[in-house]
Design a protein around this motif. Sequence first.
Motif, PDB file in Angstrom:
ATOM      1  N   PRO A   1       0.814  -1.227   0.000  1.00 15.70           N
ATOM      2  CA  PRO A   1       0.000   0.000   0.000  1.00 15.70           C
ATOM      3  C   PRO A   1       0.847   1.276   0.000  1.00 15.70           C
ATOM      4  O   PRO A   1       0.523   2.231  -0.706  1.00 15.70           O
ATOM      5  CB  PRO A   1      -0.829  -0.112   1.280  1.00 15.70           C
ATOM      6  N   LEU A   2       1.924   1.277   0.757  1.00 10.27           N
ATOM      7  CA  LEU A   2       2.783   2.454   0.795  1.00 10.27           C
ATOM      8  C   LEU A   2       3.451   2.680  -0.554  1.00 10.27           C
ATOM      9  O   LEU A   2       3.511   3.806  -1.052  1.00 10.27           O
ATOM     10  CB  LEU A   2       3.838   2.318   1.895  1.00 10.27           C
ATOM     11  N   CYS A   3       3.925   1.621  -1.166  1.00 10.94           N
ATOM     12  CA  CYS A   3       4.558   1.748  -2.481  1.00 10.94           C
ATOM     13  C   CYS A   3       3.549   2.177  -3.544  1.00 10.94           C
ATOM     14  O   CYS A   3       3.875   2.951  -4.442  1.00 10.94           O
ATOM     15  CB  CYS A   3       5.245   0.449  -2.877  1.00 10.94           C
ATOM     16  N   GLN A   4       2.317   1.706  -3.423  1.00  7.52           N
ATOM     17  CA  GLN A   4       1.279   2.136  -4.359  1.00  7.52           C
ATOM     18  C   GLN A   4       0.998   3.625  -4.191  1.00  7.52           C
ATOM     19  O   GLN A   4       0.839   4.350  -5.176  1.00  7.52           O
ATOM     20  CB  GLN A   4      -0.005   1.328  -4.149  1.00  7.52           C
ATOM     21  N   ALA A   5       0.951   4.093  -2.956  1.00  3.58           N
ATOM     22  CA  ALA A   5       0.726   5.516  -2.698  1.00  3.58           C
ATOM     23  C   ALA A   5       1.868   6.352  -3.268  1.00  3.58           C
ATOM     24  O   ALA A   5       1.648   7.413  -3.865  1.00  3.58           O
ATOM     25  CB  ALA A   5       0.566   5.771  -1.199  1.00  3.58           C
ATOM     26  N   LYS A   6       3.104   5.866  -3.099  1.00  2.00           N
ATOM     27  CA  LYS A   6       4.257   6.581  -3.642  1.00  2.00           C
ATOM     28  C   LYS A   6       4.196   6.602  -5.167  1.00  2.00           C
ATOM     29  O   LYS A   6       4.495   7.624  -5.796  1.00  2.00           O
ATOM     30  CB  LYS A   6       5.559   5.933  -3.185  1.00  2.00           C
ATOM     31  N   ALA A   7       3.815   5.487  -5.772  1.00  2.00           N
ATOM     32  CA  ALA A   7       3.709   5.424  -7.227  1.00  2.00           C
ATOM     33  C   ALA A   7       2.660   6.406  -7.733  1.00  2.00           C
ATOM     34  O   ALA A   7       2.876   7.096  -8.738  1.00  2.00           O
ATOM     35  CB  ALA A   7       3.371   4.000  -7.674  1.00  2.00           C
ATOM     36  N   GLU A   8       1.533   6.489  -7.049  1.00  2.00           N
ATOM     37  CA  GLU A   8       0.499   7.464  -7.422  1.00  2.00           C
ATOM     38  C   GLU A   8       1.028   8.886  -7.309  1.00  2.00           C
ATOM     39  O   GLU A   8       0.743   9.738  -8.150  1.00  2.00           O
ATOM     40  CB  GLU A   8      -0.740   7.302  -6.536  1.00  2.00           C
ATOM     41  N   PHE A   9       1.787   9.154  -6.247  1.00  2.00           N
ATOM     42  CA  PHE A   9       2.364  10.477  -6.049  1.00  2.00           C
ATOM     43  C   PHE A   9       3.274  10.844  -7.221  1.00  2.00           C
ATOM     44  O   PHE A   9       3.172  11.931  -7.793  1.00  2.00           O
ATOM     45  CB  PHE A   9       3.143  10.507  -4.731  1.00  2.00           C
ATOM     46  N   PHE A  10       4.155   9.916  -7.612  1.00  2.00           N
ATOM     47  CA  PHE A  10       5.059  10.211  -8.715  1.00  2.00           C
ATOM     48  C   PHE A  10       4.318  10.296 -10.047  1.00  2.00           C
ATOM     49  O   PHE A  10       4.697  11.086 -10.914  1.00  2.00           O
ATOM     50  CB  PHE A  10       6.210   9.198  -8.760  1.00  2.00           C
TER      51      PHE A  10
ATOM     52  N   SER B   1      -7.502  26.673 -20.066  1.00  2.00           N
ATOM     53  CA  SER B   1      -8.189  25.466 -19.601  1.00  2.00           C
ATOM     54  C   SER B   1      -7.195  24.363 -19.243  1.00  2.00           C
ATOM     55  O   SER B   1      -7.395  23.623 -18.276  1.00  2.00           O
ATOM     56  CB  SER B   1      -9.178  24.971 -20.655  1.00  2.00           C
ATOM     57  N   ALA B   2      -6.095  24.265 -20.002  1.00  2.00           N
ATOM     58  CA  ALA B   2      -5.081  23.249 -19.719  1.00  2.00           C
ATOM     59  C   ALA B   2      -4.388  23.552 -18.397  1.00  2.00           C
ATOM     60  O   ALA B   2      -4.164  22.652 -17.582  1.00  2.00           O
ATOM     61  CB  ALA B   2      -4.055  23.184 -20.853  1.00  2.00           C
ATOM     62  N   LEU B   3      -4.058  24.822 -18.168  1.00  2.00           N
ATOM     63  CA  LEU B   3      -3.420  25.192 -16.905  1.00  2.00           C
ATOM     64  C   LEU B   3      -4.373  24.962 -15.745  1.00  2.00           C
ATOM     65  O   LEU B   3      -3.977  24.427 -14.705  1.00  2.00           O
ATOM     66  CB  LEU B   3      -2.960  26.649 -16.932  1.00  2.00           C
ATOM     67  N   SER B   4      -5.621  25.333 -15.917  1.00  2.00           N
ATOM     68  CA  SER B   4      -6.622  25.146 -14.864  1.00  2.00           C
ATOM     69  C   SER B   4      -6.732  23.680 -14.476  1.00  2.00           C
ATOM     70  O   SER B   4      -6.797  23.341 -13.285  1.00  2.00           O
ATOM     71  CB  SER B   4      -7.969  25.678 -15.338  1.00  2.00           C
ATOM     72  N   GLN B   5      -6.729  22.814 -15.458  1.00  2.00           N
ATOM     73  CA  GLN B   5      -6.826  21.370 -15.201  1.00  2.00           C
ATOM     74  C   GLN B   5      -5.617  20.886 -14.397  1.00  2.00           C
ATOM     75  O   GLN B   5      -5.773  20.135 -13.428  1.00  2.00           O
ATOM     76  CB  GLN B   5      -6.914  20.634 -16.533  1.00  2.00           C
ATOM     77  N   GLN B   6      -4.434  21.334 -14.758  1.00  2.00           N
ATOM     78  CA  GLN B   6      -3.222  20.894 -14.059  1.00  2.00           C
ATOM     79  C   GLN B   6      -3.137  21.498 -12.654  1.00  2.00           C
ATOM     80  O   GLN B   6      -2.686  20.835 -11.718  1.00  2.00           O
ATOM     81  CB  GLN B   6      -1.974  21.230 -14.876  1.00  2.00           C
ATOM     82  N   LEU B   7      -3.589  22.734 -12.499  1.00  2.00           N
ATOM     83  CA  LEU B   7      -3.617  23.344 -11.170  1.00  2.00           C
ATOM     84  C   LEU B   7      -4.580  22.599 -10.251  1.00  2.00           C
ATOM     85  O   LEU B   7      -4.310  22.428  -9.064  1.00  2.00           O
ATOM     86  CB  LEU B   7      -4.000  24.823 -11.264  1.00  2.00           C
ATOM     87  N   ALA B   8      -5.690  22.137 -10.810  1.00  2.00           N
ATOM     88  CA  ALA B   8      -6.666  21.378 -10.016  1.00  2.00           C
ATOM     89  C   ALA B   8      -6.043  20.076  -9.505  1.00  2.00           C
ATOM     90  O   ALA B   8      -6.255  19.688  -8.351  1.00  2.00           O
ATOM     91  CB  ALA B   8      -7.913  21.087 -10.847  1.00  2.00           C
ATOM     92  N   VAL B   9      -5.259  19.417 -10.348  1.00  2.00           N
ATOM     93  CA  VAL B   9      -4.577  18.186  -9.923  1.00  2.00           C
ATOM     94  C   VAL B   9      -3.622  18.492  -8.774  1.00  2.00           C
ATOM     95  O   VAL B   9      -3.587  17.776  -7.761  1.00  2.00           O
ATOM     96  CB  VAL B   9      -3.825  17.529 -11.106  1.00  2.00           C
ATOM     97  N   LEU B  10      -2.863  19.566  -8.900  1.00  2.00           N
ATOM     98  CA  LEU B  10      -1.908  19.947  -7.856  1.00  2.00           C
ATOM     99  C   LEU B  10      -2.612  20.344  -6.562  1.00  2.00           C
ATOM    100  O   LEU B  10      -2.134  20.034  -5.468  1.00  2.00           O
ATOM    101  CB  LEU B  10      -1.002  21.084  -8.347  1.00  2.00           C
ATOM    102  N   ARG B  11      -3.750  21.011  -6.678  1.00  2.00           N
ATOM    103  CA  ARG B  11      -4.532  21.375  -5.484  1.00  2.00           C
ATOM    104  C   ARG B  11      -5.060  20.137  -4.787  1.00  2.00           C
ATOM    105  O   ARG B  11      -4.938  19.997  -3.570  1.00  2.00           O
ATOM    106  CB  ARG B  11      -5.712  22.274  -5.865  1.00  2.00           C
ATOM    107  N   ARG B  12      -5.660  19.221  -5.557  1.00  2.00           N
ATOM    108  CA  ARG B  12      -6.212  17.995  -4.970  1.00  2.00           C
ATOM    109  C   ARG B  12      -5.131  17.162  -4.292  1.00  2.00           C
ATOM    110  O   ARG B  12      -5.386  16.513  -3.279  1.00  2.00           O
ATOM    111  CB  ARG B  12      -6.916  17.150  -6.040  1.00  2.00           C
ATOM    112  N   SER B  13      -3.924  17.207  -4.842  1.00  2.00           N
ATOM    113  CA  SER B  13      -2.834  16.427  -4.261  1.00  2.00           C
ATOM    114  C   SER B  13      -2.279  17.077  -2.994  1.00  2.00           C
ATOM    115  O   SER B  13      -1.530  16.451  -2.258  1.00  2.00           O
ATOM    116  CB  SER B  13      -1.707  16.276  -5.285  1.00  2.00           C
TER     117      SER B  13
END
Length: 126
Positions: free
Chosen positions: A7-16, A50-62
């Motif tokens: 589970p920890l390695c999966q979380a790290k993989a998702e992070f990367f 719109s592309a920047l907004s989408q990427q900023l949303a990913v960074l915010r959620r993370s």
Amino acid sequence: MNGAWVPLCQAKAEFFRMLGHPVRIRVLELLQSGPMPVRNLLSAIEVEPSALSQQLAVLRRSGLVTATRSGSTVVYELAGGEVAELLRAARRALTEVLAGQHALLTELRQTEAGAVPAADGVGAVS
């Protein structure tokens, strides 16, 4: 994979994987120098809003960036110093990898030009 580490390695993989987009990396790099309004990020990165907004949303959620609104202006900043340290570590690691690749490329070019690799790894002309 049955280990307790999975589970920890999966979380790290998702992070990367989350970091695995050039626009997200560039946003994080830009924010290392301090908070920036979206309009400045747009002019620095030169992508569609719109592309920047989408990427900023990913960074915010993370949780890597935070956003504050003042009127119609949204300002982004890094959520913590660890993000900047991660980017510095990635830069150091990439520098080492590319230096190693450069050394191999140099050796390959020398052998193609008729040089014989020396025992110390540096090409010597025969």
